[in-house]
Design a protein around this motif. Structure first.
Motif, PDB file in Angstrom:
ATOM      1  N   VAL A 179      33.173 -15.215 -37.487  1.00  0.00           N
ATOM      2  CA  VAL A 179      34.008 -16.521 -37.477  1.00  0.00           C
ATOM      3  C   VAL A 179      35.511 -16.717 -39.006  1.00  0.00           C
ATOM      4  O   VAL A 179      35.873 -17.960 -38.372  1.00  0.00           O
ATOM      5  N   ALA A 180      35.356 -15.771 -39.074  1.00  0.00           N
ATOM      6  CA  ALA A 180      36.822 -15.827 -39.736  1.00  0.00           C
ATOM      7  C   ALA A 180      37.458 -15.587 -38.356  1.00  0.00           C
ATOM      8  O   ALA A 180      38.707 -16.299 -38.405  1.00  0.00           O
ATOM      9  N   ALA A 181      37.364 -14.992 -37.755  1.00  0.00           N
ATOM     10  CA  ALA A 181      38.743 -15.232 -36.537  1.00  0.00           C
ATOM     11  C   ALA A 181      38.416 -15.640 -35.555  1.00  0.00           C
ATOM     12  O   ALA A 181      39.382 -16.620 -35.882  1.00  0.00           O
ATOM     13  N   GLN A 182      37.410 -16.554 -36.051  1.00  0.00           N
ATOM     14  CA  GLN A 182      36.880 -18.428 -35.080  1.00  0.00           C
ATOM     15  C   GLN A 182      37.926 -18.989 -35.996  1.00  0.00           C
ATOM     16  O   GLN A 182      38.954 -19.978 -35.129  1.00  0.00           O
ATOM     17  N   ALA A 183      38.014 -18.884 -37.226  1.00  0.00           N
ATOM     18  CA  ALA A 183      38.301 -20.103 -38.429  1.00  0.00           C
ATOM     19  C   ALA A 183      39.738 -19.947 -38.233  1.00  0.00           C
ATOM     20  O   ALA A 183      40.735 -19.911 -38.353  1.00  0.00           O
ATOM     21  N   ALA A 184      39.961 -17.970 -38.243  1.00  0.00           N
ATOM     22  CA  ALA A 184      42.262 -18.236 -38.259  1.00  0.00           C
ATOM     23  C   ALA A 184      42.808 -18.875 -37.021  1.00  0.00           C
ATOM     24  O   ALA A 184      43.472 -19.105 -36.871  1.00  0.00           O
ATOM     25  N   LEU A 185      42.095 -18.479 -35.922  1.00  0.00           N
ATOM     26  CA  LEU A 185      42.111 -18.797 -34.312  1.00  0.00           C
ATOM     27  C   LEU A 185      42.798 -20.082 -34.179  1.00  0.00           C
ATOM     28  O   LEU A 185      43.973 -21.651 -34.806  1.00  0.00           O
ATOM     29  N   VAL A 186      41.539 -21.162 -35.032  1.00  0.00           N
ATOM     30  CA  VAL A 186      42.157 -23.058 -35.199  1.00  0.00           C
ATOM     31  C   VAL A 186      42.650 -22.625 -36.007  1.00  0.00           C
ATOM     32  O   VAL A 186      43.551 -24.015 -36.283  1.00  0.00           O
ATOM     33  N   GLY A 187      43.282 -22.277 -37.273  1.00  0.00           N
ATOM     34  CA  GLY A 187      43.669 -22.321 -38.709  1.00  0.00           C
ATOM     35  C   GLY A 187      44.988 -22.094 -37.838  1.00  0.00           C
ATOM     36  O   GLY A 187      45.711 -23.405 -38.218  1.00  0.00           O
ATOM     37  N   PHE A 188      44.848 -21.699 -37.381  1.00  0.00           N
ATOM     38  CA  PHE A 188      46.999 -21.369 -36.771  1.00  0.00           C
ATOM     39  C   PHE A 188      47.062 -22.058 -35.758  1.00  0.00           C
ATOM     40  O   PHE A 188      48.362 -22.116 -36.339  1.00  0.00           O
ATOM     41  N   VAL A 189      47.075 -22.261 -34.787  1.00  0.00           N
ATOM     42  CA  VAL A 189      46.740 -22.868 -34.206  1.00  0.00           C
ATOM     43  C   VAL A 189      47.040 -24.757 -33.762  1.00  0.00           C
ATOM     44  O   VAL A 189      48.334 -25.793 -34.687  1.00  0.00           O
ATOM     45  N   GLY A 190      46.155 -24.822 -35.398  1.00  0.00           N
ATOM     46  CA  GLY A 190      46.124 -26.419 -36.141  1.00  0.00           C
ATOM     47  C   GLY A 190      47.234 -26.613 -36.674  1.00  0.00           C
ATOM     48  O   GLY A 190      47.886 -27.667 -36.733  1.00  0.00           O
ATOM     49  N   TYR A 191      47.526 -25.534 -37.701  1.00  0.00           N
ATOM     50  CA  TYR A 191      48.641 -25.458 -38.592  1.00  0.00           C
ATOM     51  C   TYR A 191      50.253 -25.936 -38.039  1.00  0.00           C
ATOM     52  O   TYR A 191      50.951 -26.897 -38.485  1.00  0.00           O
ATOM     53  N   ALA A 192      50.098 -24.983 -36.610  1.00  0.00           N
ATOM     54  CA  ALA A 192      51.247 -24.864 -36.167  1.00  0.00           C
ATOM     55  C   ALA A 192      52.064 -26.495 -35.942  1.00  0.00           C
ATOM     56  O   ALA A 192      52.564 -27.238 -35.833  1.00  0.00           O
TER      57      ALA A 192
END
Length: 378
Positions: A304-317
């Motif tokens: 779940v942390a990996a899923q959140a990290a992917l969403v966070g990285f792309v959305g933040y960018a």
């Protein structure tokens, strides 16, 4: 296992893009509003930044900013020059006036009088003309933002004649200046000429701009000026900070922008939390099956942390790039002149994104960790 987690996330395109939108929107709102807020309150120090040569500003003790000031007697200039360590000191006048254009329009303007011989107090650069033209009679320079306020689009200000308190003023140059907080039209002229443009009062010297010798600390010299003259003396940095603090303390700008930033955070938590929870609920059987074949809760958390990290990285960018595009797209607007994104703001937005993902991830994980593997096979 992490690859499986990513495939689960991207396999549900609707929820994946919903998560990206929530993070990107929150990042955009937080970063954009903080950027506008910081640049707007820094306009309170524009008068200091537009006089780059001045290391020390000397004023009446009750003066607070470049715009909130009280005039001093002309003898204050000689008093400052007599202080040991002061290499040079020049007069500086700032006053308000009303100007009538050739078309008959009336506009409030700020008059700034700079030293006749050194021209200290002028902005560093001119958009049109050169500083030597101030030696011509009745000459004023107008700031580039004021050109748009005082004249129609496309109208050349050079050579335009103004009626300034029953005195003639001719615009012969355009200064590349940082706009004031109110974006008021600003006219620059020599100190002796400025005295003719502003109404006569007993005291008309607004500030004394001073410089120090090599090896002398501006803060030490400022303290020496205060002790010897009884006037208020502040370094360039301190006086600029005073202008910013005045805006913060006497306007509702911090509250209004703060509310918007908080709303951006709340909206992010709501959108991401709801979407993430729906995603976990729809995939609860898959998580249960993984637990049934021996996947531990620790590995589930990492997935779940990996899923959140992917969403966070792309959305933040996407959110930061949206803010950059916004500032660049409006850079031609006089209101946004000189706007930039301080490096601290993207870090604040990143911290907000991490908190959003931590909150929503924790809420979504509770149902997964409490799921019994046997429930999948019932």
């Amino acid at each position: 296992m992490l690859w499986i987690a990513i495939r689960m996330l991207t396999g549900d395109a609707q929820k994946f893009y919903g998560l990206l939108f929530g993070i990107a929107f929150s990042t955009l709102l937080i970063t954009q509003q903080l950027t506008i807020f910081v640049n707007l309150i820094e306009r309170g120090a524009s008068g200091v930044y537009n006089a780059p040569e001045a290391e020390i500003w000397v004023m009446d003790p009750v003066s607070r900013t470049t715009d909130v000031n009280y005039a001093m007697p002309s003898t204050a200039l000689d008093e400052v020059r007599s202080v040991p360590g002061v290499e040079w000191a020049v007069p500086h006048l700032r006053a308000s006036a009303s100007v009538r254009t050739a078309s008959g329009d009336l506009e409030g303007v700020a008059i700034i009088g700079v030293d006749d011989s050194t021209l200290i107090g002028l902005p560093e650069r001119l958009a049109q003309g050169n500083k030597s033209i101030l030696s011509q009679p009745d000459t004023v320079l107008i700031d580039d933002v004021g050109v748009g306020n005082l004249f129609d689009d496309g109208e050349d200000p050079i050579g335009q004649r103004l009626e300034l308190n029953d005195q003639r003023a001719v615009i012969r140059g355009v200064a590349d200046a940082i706009p004031s907080f109110t974006s008021q039209v600003t006219l620059y002229t020599k100190y002796s000429q400025a005295l003719n443009y502003v109404p006569g009062t007993r005291n008309r010297l607004t500030f004394v701009l001073a410089g120090t010798g090599e090896g002398d600390s501006p803060a030490d010299i400022a303290s020496r000026i205060e002790a010897q003259t009884g006037l208020k003396a502040e370094t360039r940095e301190d006086f600029a900070r005073a202008g910013v603090d005045f805006i913060i303390q006497n306007t509702g700008i911090p509250t209004n922008f703060g509310i918007t930033v908080v709303l951006g955070f709340v909206v992010g938590v709501a959108i991401v939390g709801l979407t993430f929870s729906l995603f976990i609920r729809d995939n609860i059987k898959q998580f249960g099956a993984l637990k049934a074949i021996g996947v531990t809760n620790g590995k589930i958390v990492r997935m779940v942390a990996a899923q959140a990290a992917l969403v966070g990285f792309v959305g933040y960018a996407l959110g930061v790039m949206g803010t950059v595009a916004f500032i660049y797209g409006f850079s031609g607007n006089p209101f946004f002149k000189g706007f930039y994104i301080p490096w601290q703001i993207p870090l604040i937005s990143l911290a907000a994104v991490i908190v959003i993902l931590a909150i929503t991830g924790f809420i979504a994980l509770r149902s997964v960790l409490s799921t019994e593997p046997a429930a999948v096979f019932r």
